[in-house]
Design an enzyme around this catalytic site. Structure first.
Site, mmCIF file in Angstrom:
data_model
loop_
_atom_site.group_PDB
_atom_site.id
_atom_site.type_symbol
_atom_site.label_atom_id
_atom_site.label_comp_id
_atom_site.label_asym_id
_atom_site.label_seq_id
_atom_site.Cartn_x
_atom_site.Cartn_y
_atom_site.Cartn_z
ATOM 1 N N LYS A 111 12.574 -15.927 15.200
ATOM 2 C CA LYS A 111 11.559 -14.408 14.461
ATOM 3 C C LYS A 111 10.970 -14.624 13.465
ATOM 4 C CE LYS A 111 16.056 -11.245 14.927
ATOM 5 N NZ LYS A 111 17.196 -10.676 14.800
ATOM 6 N N LYS A 192 16.980 -17.434 26.560
ATOM 7 C CA LYS A 192 18.379 -17.066 26.343
ATOM 8 C C LYS A 192 17.543 -15.631 26.628
ATOM 9 C CE LYS A 192 18.659 -14.888 21.732
ATOM 10 N NZ LYS A 192 18.686 -15.435 20.416
ATOM 11 N N LYS A 195 16.655 -8.577 24.030
ATOM 12 C CA LYS A 195 15.921 -7.331 24.374
ATOM 13 C C LYS A 195 14.148 -7.813 24.125
ATOM 14 C CE LYS A 195 19.498 -6.723 20.350
ATOM 15 N NZ LYS A 195 20.876 -5.489 20.745
HETATM 16 P P1 AMP Z 1 21.642 -9.053 19.101
HETATM 17 O O1 AMP Z 1 20.913 -8.771 20.228
HETATM 18 O O2 AMP Z 1 20.786 -10.814 18.300
HETATM 19 O O3 AMP Z 1 21.724 -8.358 17.938
HETATM 20 O O4 AMP Z 1 22.784 -10.179 19.690
HETATM 21 C C1 AMP Z 1 24.080 -9.025 19.468
HETATM 22 C C2 AMP Z 1 25.275 -10.312 20.356
HETATM 23 O O5 AMP Z 1 24.820 -10.626 22.007
HETATM 24 C C3 AMP Z 1 25.456 -11.064 19.112
HETATM 25 O O6 AMP Z 1 26.626 -11.813 19.018
HETATM 26 C C4 AMP Z 1 24.647 -12.940 20.051
HETATM 27 O O7 AMP Z 1 25.389 -13.542 20.692
HETATM 28 C C5 AMP Z 1 24.809 -11.913 21.786
HETATM 29 N N1 AMP Z 1 24.244 -12.593 22.051
HETATM 30 C C6 AMP Z 1 22.265 -12.253 22.704
HETATM 31 N N2 AMP Z 1 21.505 -12.739 23.028
HETATM 32 C C7 AMP Z 1 22.726 -13.912 23.918
HETATM 33 C C8 AMP Z 1 22.733 -14.313 25.401
HETATM 34 N N3 AMP Z 1 20.756 -14.319 25.879
HETATM 35 N N4 AMP Z 1 24.012 -14.677 25.562
HETATM 36 C C9 AMP Z 1 25.095 -14.974 25.108
HETATM 37 N N5 AMP Z 1 24.977 -14.011 24.195
HETATM 38 C C10 AMP Z 1 24.009 -13.061 23.505
HETATM 39 N N1 TRP Z 2 22.514 -11.816 12.955
HETATM 40 C C1 TRP Z 2 23.632 -11.705 14.414
HETATM 41 C C2 TRP Z 2 22.510 -10.690 15.470
HETATM 42 O O1 TRP Z 2 21.580 -11.087 15.909
HETATM 43 C C3 TRP Z 2 24.056 -9.963 13.824
HETATM 44 C C4 TRP Z 2 25.220 -9.593 12.913
HETATM 45 C C5 TRP Z 2 24.575 -9.361 11.743
HETATM 46 C C6 TRP Z 2 26.134 -10.176 12.704
HETATM 47 N N2 TRP Z 2 25.832 -9.662 10.997
HETATM 48 C C7 TRP Z 2 26.633 -9.903 11.623
HETATM 49 C C8 TRP Z 2 26.910 -10.580 13.787
HETATM 50 C C9 TRP Z 2 28.254 -10.033 11.618
HETATM 51 C C10 TRP Z 2 28.648 -10.720 13.610
HETATM 52 C C11 TRP Z 2 29.129 -10.277 11.879
HETATM 53 O O2 TRP Z 2 23.263 -10.895 16.909
#
Ligand code: AMP
Ligand code: TRP
Length: 327
Positions: A111, A192, A195
């Site tokens: 990031k 991967k 978003k």
């Molecule tokens: P985020 O979008 O980073 O806030 O992720 C929210 C949740 O979605 C987290 O538990 C991530 O591990 C899961 N996640 C995000 N991108 C992927 C992906 N491409 N495949 C599987 N899980 C994902």
């Molecule tokens: N860091 C996680 C992500 O990017 C989001 C997250 C914040 C999270 N606090 C958490 C996930 C606590 C599990 C438990 O997806």
């Protein structure tokens, strides 16, 4: 009953990776565990945002999660900033986390490369995440593969705290699905699905119209030979399709592969399975959007429930550290 907690940031639209890696498992867990799901808006502050943006996104994400099947009768859905104990414990956790540990976090490395302004919060983000988890005496944290390192850090820091100040925190475990833990981009299947990836042809969003979803699958990158085989290193595109379809049909990717001899039908069936997953979610979403105040009311109840657990755990931590209690 085991306690489950997970979190998701209110940034960008939810995509198929979020669903398969996390949210569908949350929906399952709510029936078998005492589950809390947190929209982590304070985490979203770690990269610059426009005024007002996070609030709108937070409400929208709450509606999407409800549409996906989170049931406020069965789980606690709440917003991180509505429970101030998160930032309070977050500070305490920062003070038992080392710079070296934070520097090793791959999500920070990824990031920070994309940012011109790298906030201190982006660096200490995993300490706030650890606080999110430890605040609820959490046993299990259902997340996608990319979060494994953050959960490991949470465990290390909790053990350190317990050693230094006496038994305070439950040591949590990551719960990562066997299939679907790492959904890949449909156009660049070595990355991967995410978003933030621009363009959008490689990411299937929950908000995409259903015809667009089918088109994204028909254009998914495979490879030049035509053998359907699960082999992530040699055939990342085909393997990704197999993983997605398998996650949705409760089979292993190898079992799924055995049923196909050509890419065309595999793409078509995967698209269909995803469209049938997303169709009812979109319909419920439209209903929820028509009445935002109902969602706001649910979030208020969620914050109340979460807060009563969190405040007791913060008190326990402060007492064990030995901060002077207020009269
Ligand atoms: P985020 O979008 O980073 O806030 O992720 C929210 C949740 O979605 C987290 O538990 C991530 O591990 C899961 N996640 C995000 N991108 C992927 C992906 N491409 N495949 C599987 N899980 C994902
Ligand atoms: N860091 C996680 C992500 O990017 C989001 C997250 C914040 C999270 N606090 C958490 C996930 C606590 C599990 C438990 O997806």
């Amino acid at each position: 009953m085991p306690r489950v907690l997970s979190g998701i940031q209110p940034t960008g639209d939810l995509h198929l990776g979020n669903l398969l890696g996390a949210v569908l498992n949350w929906v399952q867990d709510q029936q078998q565990a005492d589950s809390l799901y947190c929209i982590v808006d304070m985490h979203a502050l770690t990269v610059p945002k426009q005024p007002g943006e996070i609030g709108e996104r937070t409400l929208e994400l709450a509606q999407v999660l409800l549409a996906c099947g989170l049931d406020p009768e069965q789980c606690t859905l709440f917003v991180q900033s509505h429970v101030p104990e998160h930032t309070e414990l977050g500070w305490i956790i920062q003070c038992v986390t080392s710079m070296g540990e934070l520097r090793r976090m791959t999500q920070f490395k990824d990031k920070s490369e994309q940012q011109e302004f790298i906030s201190a919060g982006l660096f200490t983000y995993p300490a706030l995440q650890a606080a999110d988890i430890l605040l609820y005496d959490t046993d299990k944290v259902p997340v996608g593969e990319d979060q494994r390192q953050h959960i490991e850090l949470t465990r290390d820091v909790a053990e350190r705290f317990n050693k230094r100040f006496g038994e305070t925190f439950v040591i949590p475990q990551a719960s990562i699905p066997r299939i679907g833990a790492r959904v890949m981009d449909l156009q660049i299947p070595t990355n991967k699905m995410s978003k933030s990836s621009d363009g959008g042809a490689g990411t299937v969003y929950l908000s995409d119209d259903l015809a667009a979803i089918a088109k994204k699958f028909s254009r998914a990158v495979t490879d030049s030979d035509s053998e359907v085989r699960f082999d992530v290193a040699e055939k990342p595109g085909v393997s990704n399709l197999l993983s997605i379809l398998s996650a949705l049909t409760q089979r292993t990717p190898e079992e799924t592969a055995a049923e196909y001899t050509q890419y065309g039908p595999l793409k078509k069936d995967t698209a269909e399975a995803v469209v049938e997953l997303i169709r009812p979610i979109q319909a419920r979403m439209a209903e929820l959007k028509a009445d935002p105040s109902a969602t706001l009311a649910l979030l208020a109840v969620g914050a109340e429930k979460a807060g009563s657990i969190a405040s007791a755990v913060v008190e326990r931590a402060k007492n064990n550290i030995g901060l002077l209690p207020r009269r």
